[in-house]
Design a protein around this motif. Sequence first.
Motif, PDB file in Angstrom:
ATOM      1  N   ILE A  35      54.103  40.039 -29.937  1.00  0.00           N
ATOM      2  CA  ILE A  35      53.713  39.362 -28.685  1.00  0.00           C
ATOM      3  C   ILE A  35      53.904  37.853 -28.808  1.00  0.00           C
ATOM      4  O   ILE A  35      54.459  37.205 -27.910  1.00  0.00           O
ATOM      5  CB  ILE A  35      52.257  39.703 -28.318  1.00  0.00           C
ATOM      6  CG1 ILE A  35      52.121  41.199 -28.029  1.00  0.00           C
ATOM      7  CG2 ILE A  35      51.820  38.891 -27.086  1.00  0.00           C
ATOM      8  CD1 ILE A  35      50.683  41.653 -27.822  1.00  0.00           C
ATOM      9  N   ASN A  36      53.468  37.282 -29.932  1.00  0.00           N
ATOM     10  CA  ASN A  36      53.636  35.838 -30.102  1.00  0.00           C
ATOM     11  C   ASN A  36      55.104  35.449 -30.211  1.00  0.00           C
ATOM     12  O   ASN A  36      55.505  34.399 -29.712  1.00  0.00           O
ATOM     13  CB  ASN A  36      52.866  35.368 -31.343  1.00  0.00           C
ATOM     14  CG  ASN A  36      51.388  35.196 -31.086  1.00  0.00           C
ATOM     15  OD1 ASN A  36      50.978  34.657 -30.063  1.00  0.00           O
ATOM     16  ND2 ASN A  36      50.567  35.673 -32.000  1.00  0.00           N
ATOM     17  N   PHE A  37      55.916  36.293 -30.862  1.00  0.00           N
ATOM     18  CA  PHE A  37      57.347  35.996 -30.959  1.00  0.00           C
ATOM     19  C   PHE A  37      57.981  35.952 -29.572  1.00  0.00           C
ATOM     20  O   PHE A  37      58.787  35.060 -29.275  1.00  0.00           O
ATOM     21  CB  PHE A  37      58.062  37.037 -31.818  1.00  0.00           C
ATOM     22  CG  PHE A  37      59.561  36.868 -31.833  1.00  0.00           C
ATOM     23  CD1 PHE A  37      60.157  35.880 -32.613  1.00  0.00           C
ATOM     24  CD2 PHE A  37      60.367  37.672 -31.044  1.00  0.00           C
ATOM     25  CE1 PHE A  37      61.540  35.708 -32.605  1.00  0.00           C
ATOM     26  CE2 PHE A  37      61.748  37.510 -31.041  1.00  0.00           C
ATOM     27  CZ  PHE A  37      62.330  36.528 -31.825  1.00  0.00           C
ATOM     28  N   ILE A  38      57.619  36.906 -28.725  1.00  0.00           N
ATOM     29  CA  ILE A  38      58.176  36.941 -27.366  1.00  0.00           C
ATOM     30  C   ILE A  38      57.806  35.666 -26.601  1.00  0.00           C
ATOM     31  O   ILE A  38      58.642  35.069 -25.909  1.00  0.00           O
ATOM     32  CB  ILE A  38      57.683  38.195 -26.611  1.00  0.00           C
ATOM     33  CG1 ILE A  38      58.296  39.455 -27.232  1.00  0.00           C
ATOM     34  CG2 ILE A  38      58.032  38.114 -25.130  1.00  0.00           C
ATOM     35  CD1 ILE A  38      57.705  40.749 -26.702  1.00  0.00           C
ATOM     36  N   ILE A  39      56.558  35.228 -26.746  1.00  0.00           N
ATOM     37  CA  ILE A  39      56.124  34.012 -26.044  1.00  0.00           C
ATOM     38  C   ILE A  39      56.839  32.787 -26.602  1.00  0.00           C
ATOM     39  O   ILE A  39      57.291  31.920 -25.844  1.00  0.00           O
ATOM     40  CB  ILE A  39      54.591  33.849 -26.152  1.00  0.00           C
ATOM     41  CG1 ILE A  39      53.876  35.047 -25.534  1.00  0.00           C
ATOM     42  CG2 ILE A  39      54.151  32.556 -25.448  1.00  0.00           C
ATOM     43  CD1 ILE A  39      52.373  35.054 -25.763  1.00  0.00           C
ATOM     44  N   VAL A  40      56.948  32.704 -27.938  1.00  0.00           N
ATOM     45  CA  VAL A  40      57.655  31.577 -28.547  1.00  0.00           C
ATOM     46  C   VAL A  40      59.104  31.551 -28.092  1.00  0.00           C
ATOM     47  O   VAL A  40      59.663  30.493 -27.773  1.00  0.00           O
ATOM     48  CB  VAL A  40      57.590  31.653 -30.090  1.00  0.00           C
ATOM     49  CG1 VAL A  40      58.513  30.612 -30.724  1.00  0.00           C
ATOM     50  CG2 VAL A  40      56.165  31.440 -30.576  1.00  0.00           C
ATOM     51  N   LYS A  41      59.743  32.728 -28.063  1.00  0.00           N
ATOM     52  CA  LYS A  41      61.144  32.831 -27.677  1.00  0.00           C
ATOM     53  C   LYS A  41      61.374  32.336 -26.259  1.00  0.00           C
ATOM     54  O   LYS A  41      62.422  31.764 -25.933  1.00  0.00           O
ATOM     55  CB  LYS A  41      61.606  34.287 -27.803  1.00  0.00           C
ATOM     56  CG  LYS A  41      63.102  34.509 -27.644  1.00  0.00           C
ATOM     57  CD  LYS A  41      63.890  33.964 -28.804  1.00  0.00           C
ATOM     58  CE  LYS A  41      65.367  34.312 -28.686  1.00  0.00           C
ATOM     59  NZ  LYS A  41      66.183  33.720 -29.765  1.00  0.00           N
ATOM     60  N   GLN A  42      60.391  32.537 -25.400  1.00  0.00           N
ATOM     61  CA  GLN A  42      60.522  32.114 -24.005  1.00  0.00           C
ATOM     62  C   GLN A  42      60.262  30.619 -23.820  1.00  0.00           C
ATOM     63  O   GLN A  42      60.581  30.063 -22.769  1.00  0.00           O
ATOM     64  CB  GLN A  42      59.557  32.922 -23.126  1.00  0.00           C
ATOM     65  CG  GLN A  42      59.938  34.392 -23.002  1.00  0.00           C
ATOM     66  CD  GLN A  42      58.935  35.191 -22.189  1.00  0.00           C
ATOM     67  OE1 GLN A  42      57.810  34.749 -21.973  1.00  0.00           O
ATOM     68  NE2 GLN A  42      59.328  36.372 -21.747  1.00  0.00           N
ATOM     69  N   HIS A  43      59.689  29.980 -24.837  1.00  0.00           N
ATOM     70  CA  HIS A  43      59.444  28.543 -24.779  1.00  0.00           C
ATOM     71  C   HIS A  43      60.780  27.805 -24.851  1.00  0.00           C
ATOM     72  O   HIS A  43      61.632  28.114 -25.684  1.00  0.00           O
ATOM     73  CB  HIS A  43      58.551  28.116 -25.941  1.00  0.00           C
ATOM     74  CG  HIS A  43      58.028  26.718 -25.838  1.00  0.00           C
ATOM     75  ND1 HIS A  43      58.817  25.588 -26.016  1.00  0.00           N
ATOM     76  CD2 HIS A  43      56.776  26.245 -25.575  1.00  0.00           C
ATOM     77  CE1 HIS A  43      58.086  24.508 -25.866  1.00  0.00           C
ATOM     78  NE2 HIS A  43      56.847  24.880 -25.601  1.00  0.00           N
ATOM     79  N   LYS A  44      60.970  26.838 -24.010  1.00  0.00           N
ATOM     80  CA  LYS A  44      62.204  26.061 -24.025  1.00  0.00           C
ATOM     81  C   LYS A  44      62.336  25.327 -25.368  1.00  0.00           C
ATOM     82  O   LYS A  44      61.380  24.748 -25.864  1.00  0.00           O
ATOM     83  CB  LYS A  44      62.195  25.045 -22.886  1.00  0.00           C
ATOM     84  CG  LYS A  44      63.467  24.233 -22.768  1.00  0.00           C
ATOM     85  CD  LYS A  44      63.376  23.250 -21.624  1.00  0.00           C
ATOM     86  CE  LYS A  44      64.629  22.388 -21.537  1.00  0.00           C
ATOM     87  NZ  LYS A  44      64.544  21.383 -20.441  1.00  0.00           N
ATOM     88  N   GLN A  45      63.556  25.376 -25.937  1.00  0.00           N
ATOM     89  CA  GLN A  45      63.789  24.692 -27.200  1.00  0.00           C
ATOM     90  C   GLN A  45      63.572  23.186 -27.032  1.00  0.00           C
ATOM     91  O   GLN A  45      64.175  22.549 -26.176  1.00  0.00           O
ATOM     92  CB  GLN A  45      65.210  24.947 -27.681  1.00  0.00           C
ATOM     93  CG  GLN A  45      65.602  24.209 -28.957  1.00  0.00           C
ATOM     94  CD  GLN A  45      64.802  24.663 -30.175  1.00  0.00           C
ATOM     95  OE1 GLN A  45      64.819  25.828 -30.521  1.00  0.00           O
ATOM     96  NE2 GLN A  45      64.109  23.739 -30.812  1.00  0.00           N
ATOM     97  N   VAL A  46      62.696  22.651 -27.863  1.00  0.00           N
ATOM     98  CA  VAL A  46      62.411  21.218 -27.819  1.00  0.00           C
ATOM     99  C   VAL A  46      63.433  20.487 -28.706  1.00  0.00           C
ATOM    100  O   VAL A  46      63.743  20.947 -29.804  1.00  0.00           O
ATOM    101  CB  VAL A  46      60.971  20.930 -28.301  1.00  0.00           C
ATOM    102  CG1 VAL A  46      60.715  19.437 -28.420  1.00  0.00           C
ATOM    103  CG2 VAL A  46      59.971  21.588 -27.356  1.00  0.00           C
TER     104      VAL A  46
END
Length: 231
Positions: A217-228
């Motif tokens: 679940i956390n990986f999916i949320i991180v993956k959806q975060h725009k690359q900074v």
Amino acid sequence: MLQLIVLLAISWLLIWFFQKGNLSVLGLIPTKSRMKYFAVFFIVSALAAASAFLLRMYFAKETYTFANALTTNAILLEIWYQCRTVLTEELLCRGVLLYMLIKKAGQTKAVIISSVVFAVLHWINAGVWGNITQMMIVFGFTFAMGLLLAFAYARTFSLLIPFAIHFGWNLVQNYIFPDTASGNHIFILAAPPPTVTISYLAFFTMLLLPKMAVLVINFIIVKQHKQVEMP
């Protein structure tokens, strides 16, 4: 507290010596976006950790009650202890060293190296050094968690994000519920759990589902975060 100050000082010296940079690369300054994600990751991780004990209540018939000796001061001290421990591990295994690794070796290699260090550190912390079976078990989850935490930093360049994931999991596993026999806890076993027979499916569900949940679940949320962009 002294160990955090020392780690921050060493981190500053490293980033200044090698790049003339500063601790802004850690992304520790709270912003609206960072705090929103902080709350999401903390809640997801805490719930995933708590689900392990809910499954134990259901399958293993464990029952829990509030500890008798709870005081506000004791609760705050233990939360601070868990916070300090997690922040120490984040500064050691990610932080400036991961930032420099990403810059020198690329994101993929840096994330893997950081995760190996994180897993090996837990061999020592968990006291399983020399027990091959236990070392493999500990390495499996902590390496996977290390990959998630390192990727979360590489994606956001804010140590607040892996800290939120790590802290949510540790706080529930190590303090709120009695995952370990020693130490203070908010909940304690109300009585010795009865001897029950469960299927292999139930056993592995109870054992693995919470760990898979916190990772996936956390990986999916991180993956959806725009690359900074890298600082």
